[in-house]
Design a protein around this motif. Structure first.
Motif, PDB file in Angstrom:
ATOM      1  N   LYS A   5       0.864  -1.173   0.000  1.00 43.33           N
ATOM      2  CA  LYS A   5       0.000   0.000   0.000  1.00 43.33           C
ATOM      3  C   LYS A   5       0.904   1.228   0.000  1.00 43.33           C
ATOM      4  O   LYS A   5       1.826   1.340   0.797  1.00 43.33           O
ATOM      5  CB  LYS A   5      -0.898   0.008   1.237  1.00 43.33           C
ATOM      6  CG  LYS A   5      -1.974  -1.062   1.185  1.00 43.33           C
ATOM      7  CD  LYS A   5      -2.923  -0.890   2.338  1.00 43.33           C
ATOM      8  CE  LYS A   5      -4.043  -1.894   2.261  1.00 43.33           C
ATOM      9  NZ  LYS A   5      -5.003  -1.728   3.342  1.00 43.33           N
ATOM     10  N   LEU A   7       2.673   4.988   0.163  1.00 46.24           N
ATOM     11  CA  LEU A   7       2.674   6.269   0.838  1.00 46.24           C
ATOM     12  C   LEU A   7       2.257   7.309  -0.192  1.00 46.24           C
ATOM     13  O   LEU A   7       2.388   7.118  -1.387  1.00 46.24           O
ATOM     14  CB  LEU A   7       4.077   6.574   1.384  1.00 46.24           C
ATOM     15  CG  LEU A   7       4.575   5.580   2.435  1.00 46.24           C
ATOM     16  CD1 LEU A   7       5.989   5.954   2.840  1.00 46.24           C
ATOM     17  CD2 LEU A   7       3.660   5.554   3.642  1.00 46.24           C
ATOM     18  N   ALA A  45      -0.381   7.629  -5.007  1.00 47.07           N
ATOM     19  CA  ALA A  45       0.638   6.663  -4.663  1.00 47.07           C
ATOM     20  C   ALA A  45       1.957   6.883  -5.371  1.00 47.07           C
ATOM     21  O   ALA A  45       2.011   7.385  -6.469  1.00 47.07           O
ATOM     22  CB  ALA A  45       0.121   5.277  -4.989  1.00 47.07           C
ATOM     23  N   LEU A  50      -2.417  -0.168  -4.805  1.00 46.39           N
ATOM     24  CA  LEU A  50      -3.271  -0.080  -3.630  1.00 46.39           C
ATOM     25  C   LEU A  50      -4.532  -0.874  -3.820  1.00 46.39           C
ATOM     26  O   LEU A  50      -4.580  -2.051  -3.571  1.00 46.39           O
ATOM     27  CB  LEU A  50      -3.587   1.384  -3.304  1.00 46.39           C
ATOM     28  CG  LEU A  50      -4.488   1.621  -2.096  1.00 46.39           C
ATOM     29  CD1 LEU A  50      -3.853   1.071  -0.843  1.00 46.39           C
ATOM     30  CD2 LEU A  50      -4.766   3.085  -1.901  1.00 46.39           C
ATOM     31  N   TRP A 230      -6.332   4.931  -7.056  1.00 44.89           N
ATOM     32  CA  TRP A 230      -5.098   4.724  -6.311  1.00 44.89           C
ATOM     33  C   TRP A 230      -4.411   3.423  -6.717  1.00 44.89           C
ATOM     34  O   TRP A 230      -3.860   2.703  -5.892  1.00 44.89           O
ATOM     35  CB  TRP A 230      -5.351   4.736  -4.805  1.00 44.89           C
ATOM     36  CG  TRP A 230      -5.945   5.997  -4.279  1.00 44.89           C
ATOM     37  CD1 TRP A 230      -6.414   7.063  -5.003  1.00 44.89           C
ATOM     38  CD2 TRP A 230      -6.149   6.328  -2.910  1.00 44.89           C
ATOM     39  NE1 TRP A 230      -6.898   8.031  -4.179  1.00 44.89           N
ATOM     40  CE2 TRP A 230      -6.748   7.610  -2.882  1.00 44.89           C
ATOM     41  CE3 TRP A 230      -5.899   5.679  -1.710  1.00 44.89           C
ATOM     42  CZ2 TRP A 230      -7.100   8.243  -1.698  1.00 44.89           C
ATOM     43  CZ3 TRP A 230      -6.249   6.302  -0.534  1.00 44.89           C
ATOM     44  CH2 TRP A 230      -6.835   7.577  -0.522  1.00 44.89           C
ATOM     45  N   GLN A 449      -6.499   6.414   9.572  1.00 45.24           N
ATOM     46  CA  GLN A 449      -5.468   6.289   8.537  1.00 45.24           C
ATOM     47  C   GLN A 449      -4.769   4.938   8.627  1.00 45.24           C
ATOM     48  O   GLN A 449      -4.473   4.320   7.596  1.00 45.24           O
ATOM     49  CB  GLN A 449      -4.443   7.411   8.695  1.00 45.24           C
ATOM     50  CG  GLN A 449      -4.960   8.796   8.351  1.00 45.24           C
ATOM     51  CD  GLN A 449      -3.842   9.821   8.329  1.00 45.24           C
ATOM     52  OE1 GLN A 449      -2.834   9.630   7.645  1.00 45.24           O
ATOM     53  NE2 GLN A 449      -4.005  10.902   9.075  1.00 45.24           N
ATOM     54  N   ASP A 450      -4.508   4.494   9.829  1.00 44.63           N
ATOM     55  CA  ASP A 450      -3.844   3.194   9.983  1.00 44.63           C
ATOM     56  C   ASP A 450      -4.691   2.074   9.392  1.00 44.63           C
ATOM     57  O   ASP A 450      -4.164   1.139   8.769  1.00 44.63           O
ATOM     58  CB  ASP A 450      -3.580   2.918  11.467  1.00 44.63           C
ATOM     59  CG  ASP A 450      -2.427   3.735  12.021  1.00 44.63           C
ATOM     60  OD1 ASP A 450      -1.675   4.321  11.212  1.00 44.63           O
ATOM     61  OD2 ASP A 450      -2.281   3.797  13.259  1.00 44.63           O
ATOM     62  N   TRP A 453      -4.325   2.366   5.467  1.00 43.81           N
ATOM     63  CA  TRP A 453      -3.039   2.002   4.880  1.00 43.81           C
ATOM     64  C   TRP A 453      -2.573   0.610   5.284  1.00 43.81           C
ATOM     65  O   TRP A 453      -1.935  -0.083   4.494  1.00 43.81           O
ATOM     66  CB  TRP A 453      -1.970   3.016   5.269  1.00 43.81           C
ATOM     67  CG  TRP A 453      -2.248   4.408   4.819  1.00 43.81           C
ATOM     68  CD1 TRP A 453      -2.325   5.533   5.599  1.00 43.81           C
ATOM     69  CD2 TRP A 453      -2.490   4.854   3.479  1.00 43.81           C
ATOM     70  NE1 TRP A 453      -2.606   6.629   4.834  1.00 43.81           N
ATOM     71  CE2 TRP A 453      -2.712   6.247   3.526  1.00 43.81           C
ATOM     72  CE3 TRP A 453      -2.553   4.213   2.241  1.00 43.81           C
ATOM     73  CZ2 TRP A 453      -2.984   7.004   2.396  1.00 43.81           C
ATOM     74  CZ3 TRP A 453      -2.827   4.960   1.102  1.00 43.81           C
ATOM     75  CH2 TRP A 453      -3.035   6.344   1.190  1.00 43.81           C
TER      76      TRP A 453
END
Length: 571
Positions: A5, A7, A45, A50, A230, A449-450, A453
């Motif tokens: 995934k 950043l 990305a 993703l 993405w 967010q965690d 991702w």
């Protein structure tokens, strides 16, 4: 690098013109509640794939493979070379008008205000000779009306979306009025261009009503972030001037062949635009033709680490000259589940050596990200994988799947799911919801967010649920200061002490609850407790006050109805 995934790395703009405005929109339609109307930055990305999802179901077959010759595809004879060829081929460009009504992700029982956009497209023939228009998926996302107009005509014709692929930002439109197709110029498709090849971009960008023609060269060809879904797929980077409204516009080589469609531009620099190449278009067309719908681009379902460090390679028993990627995580529902193991070193995919920097050979002396090789295959294909395990090479076969992330990047054109319990409004976490609530993913709470991702889906129906609002009612008295409950959008982890896996499971337990209290366990071991006897009347009261048509979204109501457990309150 493939299959991680990503950043967030750079900002791009989808090249769509909101009608009557002088701005373009950078966030994909499903990722911000303002839809096609606002000028927004979306961070996309870097090197890692993703998420993907199918587009709208197709009712027509797809187009011919772009690498076919004009005679094979059933097209007219090519025009003369040079500018004459491009001029004639450019007659196939069309203007696309759309009316969009996107969901309100924060109040999911309603839609946002309708708004208009305009973009570009190109006429083409499908494998059975059916005429179609190809454009970008974001040009027609959540569209309630689509119209097209040829460059030489002043009449708009009604069109309908027959296939859409958000992964690759492509869509196919059908026009039933045969008048539209009279004396049409259909696209001839070419293969991948070379670096520094001259390109001509044709479309209807902002700044005027007539067709616009700009030229530039191919400056780069690599795996690039597609901002709509993405995903990381092959894209052409060109230095021709492409602007809002160019979305879906054809890009021609000097022979008048379509080598791709314009779809996004870099907002932080001048004259850096991106083109969906004909190779990706061919994959989309064939997928729709074979399956009747877009099934997506496959993904290995692995979290991989580069092994450029000699010490790292030595620690995993790799001999001098051996290369590969370290498997850090195998997604339980991914393509490699049950075959590849954590700690394996991926050395080959389909017989092609994988380098320790995550690249594979491409076009002679060039190299490209491993994800390019995977994207050449189709969902459902069988692929050969070689791994180094405990110092021994192991040959494996996997069945390729589309990625299925815990937190979806889009809703695949569907409406958001929700559940309302006595004033508690419960939503399913998604990237569009995060954009709606916070304006960006980066502005969202760290916990959400965690999950986006790094969250891992262990079961096909697994979802992340959030308590988005507490509306005043007799059942929710005492919870007026919602900030006391760890702020809005606290994650819901349990119901009456049992883990919560999905919205449907929670809805089922709520409507069948016979306990005196309903206890919702949220973040930091806090609880929101309602009296069961008060919930049904309170839910009906809240629905009446806030004009909410149902206590739950249609998908939840329908599922509960089929199970025979529905006790829907009436406003």
């Amino acid at each position: 690098m493939a299959h991680l995934k990503p950043l967030l790395a750079f900002a791009v703009a989808l090249l769509l013109v909101p009608r009557g405005r002088g701005s373009c929109r950078t966030a994909p339609a499903a990722l911000h509640p303002s839809g096609h109307r606002a000028l927004r930055q979306v961070l996309v990305a870097g090197n890692d794939s993703l998420a993907s999802e199918p587009g709208a179901a197709a009712t027509a077959t797809a187009a011919p493979t772009p690498t076919k010759s004009p005679s094979e595809a059933g097209h007219s004879e090519p025009a003369s070379s040079g500018s004459d060829a491009v001029d004639q081929a450019a007659e196939g460009a069309v203007k696309v008008y759309a009316e969009h009504t996107e969901p309100d992700y924060s109040q999911p029982w309603q839609r946002g205000k309708s708004h208009s956009s305009r973009s570009s497209g190109v006429m083409m023939l499908g494998p059975d000779g059916e005429p179609l228009v190809c454009t970008n998926a974001h040009s027609v996302e959540y569209a309630t009306q689509v119209q097209v107009k040829r460059r030489s005509d002043d009449t708009r014709f009604e069109a309908r979306v027959v296939a859409a692929g958000r992964d690759c930002d492509l869509a196919l439109l059908a026009v039933d009025d045969e008048t539209f197709w009279e004396n049409a110029t259909f696209a001839r498709f070419g293969g991948l261009p070379a670096i520094r090849d001259r390109m001509t971009v044709v479309g209807f960008p902002i700044g005027g009503e007539q067709v616009s023609v700009t030229q530039g060269i191919v400056s780069r060809m690599e795996v690039t972030g597609y901002s709509l879904a993405w995903r990381e797929l092959l894209a052409l980077q060109i230095d021709a001037s492409i602007n809002p409204g160019n979305s879906g516009g054809p890009v021609f080589n000097d022979e008048g062949e379509v080598v791709g469609l314009a779809f996004q531009a870099l907002t932080s620099a001048e004259n850096i635009g991106y083109v969906v190449p004909s190779e990706i278009m061919a994959h989309f067309f064939e997928d729709v033709h074979l399956n009747g719908t877009f099934t997506g681009f496959p993904d290995l379902g692995l979290q991989l680490q580069r092994m450029e460090s000699p010490a790292l390679r030595a620690a995993y028993n790799m001999s001098e000259g051996e290369q590969g990627l370290l498997v850090r995580l195998v997604y339980p529902l991914g393509s490699c589940a049950g075959q590849v193991q954590q700690g394996d070193v991926l050395t080959k995919f389909d017989g092609v050596d994988v380098a320790s920097d995550g690249t594979v050979p491409f076009r002679g002396e060039e190299r490209i990200d491993l994800s390019y090789l995977v994207s050449q295959r189709f969902v459902g294909d069988t692929a050969d994988v070689e791994v180094l395990r405990d110092g021994q090479l192991v040959q494996l076969q996997i069945q390729l799947k589309a990625p299925d992330w815990l937190v979806p990047v889009s809703l695949k054109g569907a409406l958001p799911s929700y559940l309302m319990v006595g004033g508690l409004v419960i939503n399913v976490l998604s990237a569009p919801f995060m954009f709606s609530e916070y304006g960006s993913v980066g502005g969202s709470p760290t916990g959400l967010q965690d999950q986006l991702w790094f969250g891992v889906k262990n079961q096909t129906d697994e979802q992340v649920l959030v308590l988005s609002q507490i509306l005043a009612s007799d059942a929710t008295t005492g919870y007026e200061r919602y900030s006391d409950i760890q702020g809005r959008n606290a994650q819901i982890h349990t119901f009456n002490g049992r883990p919560v896996r999905s919205l449907l499971q929670l809805a089922r337990e709520v409507v069948t609850c016979e306990a005196p209290y309903m206890a919702f366990g949220v973040d930091h071991n806090e609880e929101v407790i309602l009296e069961t006897a008060a919930v049904q009347n309170a839910t009906a009261d809240v629905m009446a006050v806030h004009a909410i048509p149902s206590f739950a979204s249609k998908d939840i109501v329908d599922a509960l109805g089929k199970e025979g457990v529905l006790k829907e309150p009436t406003a």
